[in-house]
Design a protein around this motif. Structure first.
Motif, PDB file in Angstrom:
ATOM      1  N   HIS A  99      -8.690   7.245  -1.561  1.00 47.78           N
ATOM      2  CA  HIS A  99      -8.414   6.280  -0.502  1.00 47.78           C
ATOM      3  C   HIS A  99      -9.650   6.156   0.385  1.00 47.78           C
ATOM      4  O   HIS A  99     -10.255   7.164   0.761  1.00 47.78           O
ATOM      5  CB  HIS A  99      -7.208   6.746   0.327  1.00 47.78           C
ATOM      6  CG  HIS A  99      -6.691   5.693   1.249  1.00 47.78           C
ATOM      7  ND1 HIS A  99      -7.243   5.458   2.479  1.00 47.78           N
ATOM      8  CD2 HIS A  99      -5.699   4.787   1.087  1.00 47.78           C
ATOM      9  CE1 HIS A  99      -6.601   4.473   3.061  1.00 47.78           C
ATOM     10  NE2 HIS A  99      -5.661   4.037   2.230  1.00 47.78           N
ATOM     11  N   PRO A 100     -10.046   4.911   0.756  1.00 45.51           N
ATOM     12  CA  PRO A 100     -11.282   4.723   1.538  1.00 45.51           C
ATOM     13  C   PRO A 100     -11.304   5.430   2.892  1.00 45.51           C
ATOM     14  O   PRO A 100     -12.369   5.750   3.402  1.00 45.51           O
ATOM     15  CB  PRO A 100     -11.351   3.207   1.741  1.00 45.51           C
ATOM     16  CG  PRO A 100     -10.420   2.608   0.763  1.00 45.51           C
ATOM     17  CD  PRO A 100      -9.411   3.657   0.407  1.00 45.51           C
ATOM     18  N   SER A 101     -10.147   5.703   3.479  1.00 41.94           N
ATOM     19  CA  SER A 101     -10.123   6.332   4.802  1.00 41.94           C
ATOM     20  C   SER A 101     -10.098   7.860   4.731  1.00 41.94           C
ATOM     21  O   SER A 101     -10.070   8.522   5.757  1.00 41.94           O
ATOM     22  CB  SER A 101      -8.923   5.827   5.610  1.00 41.94           C
ATOM     23  OG  SER A 101      -7.720   6.274   5.007  1.00 41.94           O
ATOM     24  N   ARG A 102     -10.110   8.410   3.524  1.00 38.37           N
ATOM     25  CA  ARG A 102     -10.088   9.871   3.350  1.00 38.37           C
ATOM     26  C   ARG A 102     -11.250  10.311   2.467  1.00 38.37           C
ATOM     27  O   ARG A 102     -11.838   9.496   1.766  1.00 38.37           O
ATOM     28  CB  ARG A 102      -8.770  10.275   2.682  1.00 38.37           C
ATOM     29  CG  ARG A 102      -7.565   9.995   3.535  1.00 38.37           C
ATOM     30  CD  ARG A 102      -6.308  10.630   2.918  1.00 38.37           C
ATOM     31  NE  ARG A 102      -5.152   9.887   3.378  1.00 38.37           N
ATOM     32  CZ  ARG A 102      -4.402   9.097   2.631  1.00 38.37           C
ATOM     33  NH1 ARG A 102      -4.642   8.968   1.347  1.00 38.37           N
ATOM     34  NH2 ARG A 102      -3.389   8.440   3.130  1.00 38.37           N
TER      35      ARG A 102
END
Length: 164
Positions: free
Chosen positions: A66-69
């Motif tokens: 996931h881009p936010s993790r």
């Protein structure tokens, strides 16, 4: 006189400055649109190119997650001819918007810089730091003026180039 990428001399290896170019420090520009504009504005009298085929590029870092993790998987893949074509197409799209001729791919571009510029990252930083523009035509004009300031021994300051 019109300028063409084909008039930039070719050296077989980095650091082999072709005959006829001034002595001094040359650094490889970052392989992006700003780097291409910097090579263009430096011109064939202060820039040369060396062959840089896809096989000479380092592997590409690939991630999954996931881009936010943080990525859940990380691996490296070889840089391919398709990668080179995609990178060059992106750069040439930008150059076209700036009114600059299409650049051939498969080369690393080396520009003359003052002694205090250590590498392509430092050059990119010096030129980008004072360049607040987004439009390719304005970026081209800014890089042209800022590069000339560096060549004249002036470290550009924001007050020198604050045309906003």
């Amino acid at each position: 006189m019109a300028q063409y990428w084909s008039t930039f001399q070719i050296a077989e290896a980095d650091g082999e400055v072709p005959d006829g170019l001034p002595a001094g420090r040359y650094v490889a520009v970052i392989p992006n649109a700003h780097g291409a504009l910097t090579a263009w504005v430096s011109g064939p009298r202060r820039c040369y190119r060396t062959p840089y085929p896809a096989s000479a590029h380092p592997p590409i870092r690939v991630t999954r997650g996931h881009p936010s993790r943080p990525p859940t998987e990380v691996w490296f893949e070889p840089y391919t001819e398709n990668d080179m074509k995609g990178e060059n197409d992106d750069i040439n799209s930008y150059l076209t918007e700036a009114g600059v001729r299409l650049r051939p791919h498969g080369y690393r571009w080396h520009v003359l810089v003052p002694e205090h510029i250590e590498d392509g990252e430092a050059l990119e930083s010096a030129l980008r730091e004072k360049n607040r523009y987004i439009d390719p035509v304005e970026v081209y004009a800014a890089i042209k003026e800022l590069y000339e300031m560096l060549q004249k021994g002036r470290s550009p300051t924001l007050s020198d180039y604050d045309h906003e």
